[in-house]
Design an enzyme around this catalytic site. Structure first.
Site, PDB file in Angstrom:
ATOM      1  N   TYR A  11      50.857  34.597  42.398  1.00  0.00           N
ATOM      2  CA  TYR A  11      50.210  33.621  43.299  1.00  0.00           C
ATOM      3  C   TYR A  11      50.158  32.230  42.659  1.00  0.00           C
ATOM      4  CZ  TYR A  11      46.119  31.337  45.470  1.00  0.00           C
ATOM      5  OH  TYR A  11      45.256  30.448  46.046  1.00  0.00           O
ATOM      6  N   ASP A  51      59.631  41.955  31.280  1.00  0.00           N
ATOM      7  CA  ASP A  51      58.225  42.030  30.876  1.00  0.00           C
ATOM      8  C   ASP A  51      58.002  41.197  29.616  1.00  0.00           C
ATOM      9  OD1 ASP A  51      55.997  44.629  31.345  1.00  0.00           O
ATOM     10  OD2 ASP A  51      55.737  43.179  29.714  1.00  0.00           O
ATOM     11  N   SER A  77      44.617  39.876  36.212  1.00  0.00           N
ATOM     12  CA  SER A  77      43.517  38.926  36.385  1.00  0.00           C
ATOM     13  C   SER A  77      42.406  39.397  37.317  1.00  0.00           C
ATOM     14  CB  SER A  77      44.084  37.603  36.905  1.00  0.00           C
ATOM     15  OG  SER A  77      44.663  37.821  38.166  1.00  0.00           O
ATOM     16  N   ASN A  92      48.382  44.649  28.472  1.00  0.00           N
ATOM     17  CA  ASN A  92      49.263  43.669  29.113  1.00  0.00           C
ATOM     18  C   ASN A  92      48.972  42.250  28.618  1.00  0.00           C
ATOM     19  OD1 ASN A  92      51.253  43.118  31.337  1.00  0.00           O
ATOM     20  ND2 ASN A  92      49.576  41.814  32.009  1.00  0.00           N
ATOM     21  N   TYR A 141      38.524  41.564  31.441  1.00  0.00           N
ATOM     22  CA  TYR A 141      39.483  40.514  31.790  1.00  0.00           C
ATOM     23  C   TYR A 141      39.168  39.231  31.009  1.00  0.00           C
ATOM     24  CZ  TYR A 141      41.290  36.552  34.368  1.00  0.00           C
ATOM     25  OH  TYR A 141      41.880  35.353  34.682  1.00  0.00           O
ATOM     26  N   LYS A 145      41.293  37.320  27.819  1.00  0.00           N
ATOM     27  CA  LYS A 145      41.755  35.917  27.826  1.00  0.00           C
ATOM     28  C   LYS A 145      41.167  35.148  26.643  1.00  0.00           C
ATOM     29  CE  LYS A 145      44.272  35.476  31.673  1.00  0.00           C
ATOM     30  NZ  LYS A 145      44.750  34.536  32.683  1.00  0.00           N
ATOM     31  N   LEU A 190      37.787  36.898  47.307  1.00  0.00           N
ATOM     32  CA  LEU A 190      36.917  36.632  48.449  1.00  0.00           C
ATOM     33  C   LEU A 190      37.641  35.944  49.613  1.00  0.00           C
ATOM     34  CD1 LEU A 190      34.053  36.700  49.645  1.00  0.00           C
ATOM     35  CD2 LEU A 190      33.634  34.490  48.540  1.00  0.00           C
ATOM     36  N   GLY A 284      30.390  43.300  36.783  1.00  0.00           N
ATOM     37  CA  GLY A 284      31.201  42.315  36.075  1.00  0.00           C
ATOM     38  C   GLY A 284      31.135  40.907  36.645  1.00  0.00           C
ATOM     39  N   ASP A 285      30.282  40.683  37.653  1.00  0.00           N
ATOM     40  CA  ASP A 285      30.196  39.359  38.287  1.00  0.00           C
ATOM     41  C   ASP A 285      29.058  38.527  37.699  1.00  0.00           C
ATOM     42  OD1 ASP A 285      32.272  39.557  40.191  1.00  0.00           O
ATOM     43  OD2 ASP A 285      30.973  40.524  41.669  1.00  0.00           O
TER      44      ASP A 285
HETATM   45  N1  UFG Z   1      33.382  39.158  46.778  1.00  0.00           N
HETATM   46  C1  UFG Z   1      32.702  39.780  47.796  1.00  0.00           C
HETATM   47  N2  UFG Z   1      33.406  40.576  48.639  1.00  0.00           N
HETATM   48  C2  UFG Z   1      34.735  40.794  48.506  1.00  0.00           C
HETATM   49  C3  UFG Z   1      35.422  40.145  47.452  1.00  0.00           C
HETATM   50  C4  UFG Z   1      34.710  39.334  46.612  1.00  0.00           C
HETATM   51  O1  UFG Z   1      31.491  39.619  47.941  1.00  0.00           O
HETATM   52  O2  UFG Z   1      35.302  41.557  49.308  1.00  0.00           O
HETATM   53  C5  UFG Z   1      32.626  38.288  45.863  1.00  0.00           C
HETATM   54  C6  UFG Z   1      32.669  38.716  44.417  1.00  0.00           C
HETATM   55  O3  UFG Z   1      31.737  39.725  44.142  1.00  0.00           O
HETATM   56  C7  UFG Z   1      32.349  37.392  43.728  1.00  0.00           C
HETATM   57  C8  UFG Z   1      33.022  36.346  44.640  1.00  0.00           C
HETATM   58  O4  UFG Z   1      33.222  36.999  45.884  1.00  0.00           O
HETATM   59  O5  UFG Z   1      30.972  37.176  43.754  1.00  0.00           O
HETATM   60  C9  UFG Z   1      34.354  35.861  44.132  1.00  0.00           C
HETATM   61  O6  UFG Z   1      35.136  37.007  43.806  1.00  0.00           O
HETATM   62  P1  UFG Z   1      36.696  36.928  43.556  1.00  0.00           P
HETATM   63  O7  UFG Z   1      37.171  38.316  43.302  1.00  0.00           O
HETATM   64  O8  UFG Z   1      37.348  36.141  44.640  1.00  0.00           O
HETATM   65  O9  UFG Z   1      36.819  36.037  42.245  1.00  0.00           O
HETATM   66  P2  UFG Z   1      36.107  36.186  40.816  1.00  0.00           P
HETATM   67  O10 UFG Z   1      35.045  35.129  40.755  1.00  0.00           O
HETATM   68  O11 UFG Z   1      35.701  37.586  40.522  1.00  0.00           O
HETATM   69  O12 UFG Z   1      37.292  35.887  39.841  1.00  0.00           O
HETATM   70  C10 UFG Z   1      38.145  34.767  40.027  1.00  0.00           C
HETATM   71  C11 UFG Z   1      39.491  35.106  39.445  1.00  0.00           C
HETATM   72  C12 UFG Z   1      39.362  35.330  37.985  1.00  0.00           C
HETATM   73  C13 UFG Z   1      38.659  34.151  37.332  1.00  0.00           C
HETATM   74  C14 UFG Z   1      37.352  33.849  37.993  1.00  0.00           C
HETATM   75  C15 UFG Z   1      36.778  32.606  37.371  1.00  0.00           C
HETATM   76  O13 UFG Z   1      40.037  36.268  40.067  1.00  0.00           O
HETATM   77  O14 UFG Z   1      40.649  35.482  37.462  1.00  0.00           O
HETATM   78  O15 UFG Z   1      37.583  33.662  39.376  1.00  0.00           O
HETATM   79  O16 UFG Z   1      35.711  32.068  38.070  1.00  0.00           O
HETATM   80  F1  UFG Z   1      38.390  34.437  36.052  1.00  0.00           F
END
Ligand code: UFG
Length: 330
Positions: A11, A51, A77, A92, A141, A145, A190, A284-285
């Protein structure tokens, strides 16, 4: 001389390649297509399937191509996946970094711009986050990094490979014409999930947790347009080529949006109802991640073009409408 984009079919990588080519760079892509898409790679880039943990593959590529800088975007990621499969991430990401740097050393390539992440900070000590703030990742993750950043630091002083680590906050959006965009399997992010619901491909959004320490209880994130991210890499690469020492920069918009606010913005952009329910935390959030990006602006001269989350979502919606099933449609 050419730029190698490792992970250039992903992406972020595919937008990076597109941007480099539009700026007149000669571009080589390496990708094992484990999560990337061949159709996402710009036709003017020379593509090598393989790879980054494969030293022979890299030696062969560096022997065939005259590479002077590497943009390293080749890593797993996904925060939730990393919680379940930490070894997959360390294998990886960390081993990939070691094998790549060894191959760069053998080939005499001196510059690497690395996609790092806000996940290196864990639950930050203050908001907005500055580069020097405490780094205590709360998921594998982010830990992988941070390890990759540390490896690059020691390799610079021993082997003279100069690096910039760019700590991305939440990459979002797509090229404005909707020709390339985000297409993960499974999708966990999200904004693309919200747009799947808007497009009628999923019944409802699950918001993971509303009991976080934030104003509305849902996580707060800092969304940055993918092409603004790509621009920062070009600036960072030129910065290194000008002879500057290795450094680390945050890349974010410096504005935080809660998950509920993103949902509201997407409802406005798409005109769709987008049903949603509160679900348990996914693990993990961190509560809030918002960048202080002033260093990238001041030192690299970075000027993000997108400063409005609705405009970012609009570009992702254009991609979604043109390619409802992502690259499968091509
Ligand atoms: N979320 C939901 N429902 C969903 C998907 C996500 O509520 O169906 C929430 C997650 O719990 C989180 C937020 O939306 O609170 C954002 O989640 P994402 O998965 O979109 O992104 P992340 O913040 O977990 O992670 C992203 C990148 C990482 C990077 C990070 C840095 O995927 O690689 O941002 O801020 F490290």
């Amino acid at each position: 001389m050419a730029v190698l984009v490792a992970g250039g079919a992903g992406y972020i990588g595919s937008h990076m390649v597109d941007r480099l080519i539009s700026e007149g760079y000669d571009v080589v892509v390496a990708d094992n297509l484990s999560t990337g898409h061949r159709a996402a790679v710009h036709p003017q880039a020379r593509f090598y399937e393989g790879d980054t943990r494969d030293a022979h593959f890299l030696d062969d590529l560096f022997a065939k191509e005259d590479i002077d800088a590497v943009i390293h975007m080749d890593a797993f990621s996904l925060v939730p996946e990393s919680m379940k499969k930490p070894l997959k991430y360390f294998d990886n990401n960390v081993i990939g970094m070691i094998v790549l740097l060894e191959a760069m050393k053998r080939a005499g390539v001196k510059y690497v711009v690395f996609s790092s992440t806000a996940a290196t900070y864990g639950n930050p000590e203050r908001i907005p986050i500055h580069e020097a703030d405490r780094k205590e990742p709360i998921n594998p993750y982010g830990e992988s990094k941070l390890m990759m950043e540390h490896i690059m630091k020691w390799v610079e002083q021993a082997d003279g490979i100069h690096s910039v680590a760019l700590r991305y906050f939440n990459a979002a959006g797509a090229k404005a014409d909707g020709s390339i965009g985000e297409d993960h399997h499974p999708e966990t992010h999200l904004i693309p999930i919200v747009l799947k619901v808007a497009a009628g491909q999923q019944d409802q959004l699950k918001i993971f947790g509303d009991d976080y320490d934030t104003p509305d209880g849902t996580n707060v994130r800092d969304y940055i347009h993918i092409l603004d991210l790509a621009d920062a890499h070009i600036l960072a690469m030129e910065y290194l080529k000008q002879g500057h020492a290795s450094d680390v920069f945050n890349l974010g918009s410096s504005t935080g949006f809660s998950n509920k606010e993103i949902l509201d913005a997407a409802r406005k952009v798409t005109g769709q109802e987008i049903p949603a329910e509160i679900a348990p935390r996914r693990g993990g959030d961190p509560d809030t991640l918002v960048a202080d990006s002033s260093k990238a602006r001041e030192v690299l001269g970075w000027k993000p073009k997108y400063d409005n989350v609705e405009d970012i979502i609009k570009t992702a919606w254009t991609w979604k409408q043109k390619h409802p099933n992502g690259y499968e449609d091509q």
